[in-house]
Design an enzyme around this catalytic site. Structure first.
Site, PDB file in Angstrom:
ATOM      1  N   ARG A  90      -3.030  -0.852  -2.360  1.00 59.85           N
ATOM      2  CA  ARG A  90      -1.369  -1.570  -2.108  1.00 59.85           C
ATOM      3  C   ARG A  90      -0.985  -0.557  -1.148  1.00 59.85           C
ATOM      4  O   ARG A  90      -1.474   0.523  -0.629  1.00 59.85           O
ATOM      5  CB  ARG A  90      -1.046  -1.141  -3.496  1.00 59.85           C
ATOM      6  CG  ARG A  90      -1.127  -0.229  -4.525  1.00 59.85           C
ATOM      7  CD  ARG A  90      -1.006   1.324  -4.069  1.00 59.85           C
ATOM      8  NE  ARG A  90       0.314   1.348  -3.882  1.00 59.85           N
ATOM      9  CZ  ARG A  90       0.793   2.312  -2.812  1.00 59.85           C
ATOM     10  NH1 ARG A  90      -0.232   3.193  -2.404  1.00 59.85           N
ATOM     11  NH2 ARG A  90       1.970   2.286  -2.625  1.00 59.85           N
ATOM     12  N   GLY A  91       0.295  -1.056  -0.831  1.00 58.03           N
ATOM     13  CA  GLY A  91       1.031  -0.574   0.357  1.00 58.03           C
ATOM     14  C   GLY A  91       0.679  -1.509   1.570  1.00 58.03           C
ATOM     15  O   GLY A  91      -0.407  -1.746   1.788  1.00 58.03           O
ATOM     16  N   ALA A  92       1.846  -1.973   2.378  1.00 59.80           N
ATOM     17  CA  ALA A  92       1.598  -2.942   3.308  1.00 59.80           C
ATOM     18  C   ALA A  92       0.616  -2.697   4.444  1.00 59.80           C
ATOM     19  O   ALA A  92       0.012  -3.503   4.528  1.00 59.80           O
ATOM     20  CB  ALA A  92       3.049  -3.444   3.759  1.00 59.80           C
ATOM     21  N   ARG A 144      -1.194 -11.478  -1.680  1.00 58.11           N
ATOM     22  CA  ARG A 144       0.185 -11.090  -2.069  1.00 58.11           C
ATOM     23  C   ARG A 144       1.241 -11.570  -0.984  1.00 58.11           C
ATOM     24  O   ARG A 144       1.013 -11.566   0.336  1.00 58.11           O
ATOM     25  CB  ARG A 144       0.181  -9.445  -1.927  1.00 58.11           C
ATOM     26  CG  ARG A 144      -0.504  -8.711  -3.196  1.00 58.11           C
ATOM     27  CD  ARG A 144      -0.365  -7.356  -3.537  1.00 58.11           C
ATOM     28  NE  ARG A 144       1.042  -7.464  -3.995  1.00 58.11           N
ATOM     29  CZ  ARG A 144       1.645  -6.302  -4.558  1.00 58.11           C
ATOM     30  NH1 ARG A 144       1.096  -5.018  -3.966  1.00 58.11           N
ATOM     31  NH2 ARG A 144       2.835  -6.070  -4.943  1.00 58.11           N
ATOM     32  N   GLN A 158       3.876   4.398  -8.972  1.00 57.93           N
ATOM     33  CA  GLN A 158       3.440   4.969  -7.846  1.00 57.93           C
ATOM     34  C   GLN A 158       3.751   6.208  -7.325  1.00 57.93           C
ATOM     35  O   GLN A 158       3.016   7.204  -6.892  1.00 57.93           O
ATOM     36  CB  GLN A 158       3.560   3.891  -6.662  1.00 57.93           C
ATOM     37  CG  GLN A 158       3.002   2.463  -6.773  1.00 57.93           C
ATOM     38  CD  GLN A 158       3.775   1.604  -7.306  1.00 57.93           C
ATOM     39  OE1 GLN A 158       4.713   1.679  -8.039  1.00 57.93           O
ATOM     40  NE2 GLN A 158       3.622   0.317  -6.911  1.00 57.93           N
ATOM     41  N   ASP A 214       7.906  -3.145   3.282  1.00 57.72           N
ATOM     42  CA  ASP A 214       6.715  -4.163   3.177  1.00 57.72           C
ATOM     43  C   ASP A 214       6.885  -5.251   4.344  1.00 57.72           C
ATOM     44  O   ASP A 214       5.956  -6.022   4.614  1.00 57.72           O
ATOM     45  CB  ASP A 214       6.806  -4.743   2.002  1.00 57.72           C
ATOM     46  CG  ASP A 214       6.099  -3.831   0.893  1.00 57.72           C
ATOM     47  OD1 ASP A 214       4.810  -3.968   0.603  1.00 57.72           O
ATOM     48  OD2 ASP A 214       6.445  -2.878   0.418  1.00 57.72           O
ATOM     49  N   ASN A 263      11.391  -3.974   0.422  1.00 59.36           N
ATOM     50  CA  ASN A 263      10.594  -2.441  -0.107  1.00 59.36           C
ATOM     51  C   ASN A 263      10.628  -2.358  -1.494  1.00 59.36           C
ATOM     52  O   ASN A 263      11.005  -3.402  -2.271  1.00 59.36           O
ATOM     53  CB  ASN A 263      11.064  -1.249   0.447  1.00 59.36           C
ATOM     54  CG  ASN A 263       9.902  -0.087   0.605  1.00 59.36           C
ATOM     55  OD1 ASN A 263       8.839  -0.189   0.700  1.00 59.36           O
ATOM     56  ND2 ASN A 263      10.714   0.945  -0.098  1.00 59.36           N
ATOM     57  N   LYS A 264       9.715  -1.869  -2.141  1.00 62.84           N
ATOM     58  CA  LYS A 264       9.531  -1.493  -3.486  1.00 62.84           C
ATOM     59  C   LYS A 264      10.713  -1.414  -4.385  1.00 62.84           C
ATOM     60  O   LYS A 264      11.861  -1.011  -3.842  1.00 62.84           O
ATOM     61  CB  LYS A 264       8.930  -0.121  -3.842  1.00 62.84           C
ATOM     62  CG  LYS A 264       8.636  -0.047  -5.323  1.00 62.84           C
ATOM     63  CD  LYS A 264       7.696  -1.017  -6.015  1.00 62.84           C
ATOM     64  CE  LYS A 264       6.338  -1.344  -5.453  1.00 62.84           C
ATOM     65  NZ  LYS A 264       5.736  -2.676  -5.914  1.00 62.84           N
TER      66      LYS A 264
END
Length: 358
Positions: free
Chosen positions: A52-54, A95, A204, A245, A255-256
């Site tokens: 995970r993480g763009a 995603r 996270q 992201d 973003n998150k």
């Protein structure tokens, strides 16, 4: 198996003829690498949050194309490009919000279009996937320097920073975006402490960011998101430093979930707000943040923690994974090409030209 360096971690490794991904769902209890030999499994790994993480998603997807191309040429040597196109679409659907995924796939497709259909494509595509991986690490280190320079200019505002979610080596090709800035600033003696949001519902911040910072000897304290305002009011926080992201043409940032909250709180408390992301995260085709597709995930992530139910049966759940922070709440966007202060459409266009801003 496990393979980590003393002061860093490799979340994505190409070894011989297959891909290894550090299973981030198992951290911090276990460091387990999973092996991937086909693109469908890589797509599932992206959806299931193994990776995970763009930026990391983009890198993993590029290697997924290599695996898909190898299999497509083996099974349908004459029409492998058609078969491969279908497999790339599966990766693209893994995603919807992280634009780095589509950027990496488009880069791979550009190479595929030029390849001789009679020649095995793996070597040519692996070369590009490795370039994507290595360029991400290089970009992170450049952003680390740019961001640390900004922190140096505001040292009198405080010696601690706050971050949200995980933006380190685990979320990228290596080193990190926002966490890369924090690492560089700490190495230069510019900050003494990091406040890390736990980042519900996947934790996270608790599982990954705290783990990364602690293994590198960077002082960190973990807090629930609800404590952010109190921390900004009572502690010497100079910056909120986050990743992204997707960033739109006007500088709005997805973003998150919870990032928008922090930007509003930072403005009220006089804390500066920094977004750190490579230019592959910028989507100039989208005019503003309302155009960004926001992924929503299942209710189980909210009502359960490690299989233990914490909410009433049948309670309704709203589980957006991201939110959008408007550009007018952002002090700076830091990229490998330069820094955009108080982002606007005009400044974002200048950034995406060949001219450096900083």
């Amino acid at each position: 198996m496990s393979s980590t360096e003393e002061k860093g971690v490799e979340a994505i490794i190409w070894r011989d003829d297959h891909l290894l991904l550090l299973d981030q769902r198992a951290l911090p209890e276990e460091e387990v690498y999973l092996s991937y030999h086909d693109s469908g499994a890589v797509a599932s790994a992206i959806t299931d949050m193994v990776v995970r993480g763009a930026p990391a998603i983009g890198v993993a997807a590029a290697y997924g194309v290599v695996l898909a191309a190898r299999e497509s040429f083996k099974v349908t040597p004459g029409t492998w490009k058609t078969t491969l196109a279908n497999q790339i679409q599966v990766l693209a659907d893994a995603r919807p919000t992280a634009v780095n995924l589509f950027w990496a796939l488009d880069k791979m497709k550009g190479v595929i279009d030029k390849l001789d259909p009679e020649t095995p494509p793996q070597d040519a595509l692996l070369k590009i996937a490795i370039e994507i991986h290595e360029s991400d690490v290089a970009a992170n280190r450049t952003m680390g320097e740019f961001g640390a320079d900004l922190i140096a200019e505001t040292q009198d505002a405080g010696r601690s920073v706050m971050t949200h979610c995980n933006t380190g080596a685990l979320a990228t090709g290596g080193f990190g975006t926002a966490l890369g800035v924090i690492r560089t600033a700490f190495e230069k003696g510019l900050i003494d402490h990091v406040h890390a949001d736990e980042t519900r519902p996947w934790f996270q911040g608790a599982r990954l960011t705290a783990w990364e910072l602690m293994r590198e000897g960077i002082p960190v304290s973990l807090n629930v998101e609800g404590a952010a305002a109190h921390i900004m009011k009572t502690q010497d926080v100079s910056w909120v430093v986050v990743g992204a992201d997707r960033i739109t043409a006007n500088g709005d940032v997805a973003n998150k979930i919870g990032t928008y909250n922090l930007a509003v709180l930072a403005l009220h408390h006089g804390v500066r707000f920094m977004v750190v992301a490579p230019t592959s995260t910028i989507d100039m085709s989208l005019e503003h943040g309302d155009d960004i597709p926001i992924e929503e995930r299942g209710r189980e992530e909210i009502v359960n923690v490690k299989g233990h139910q914490i909410a009433p049966e049948k309670v309704e759940v709203f589980n957006p994974v991201f939110d959008v922070t408007p550009a007018d709440l952002i002090d700076v966007i830091v990229t490998e090409r330069g820094v955009v202060e108080r982002p606007t459409v005009e400044k974002m266009k200048l950034l995406m030209s060949n001219d450096r801003l900083h």
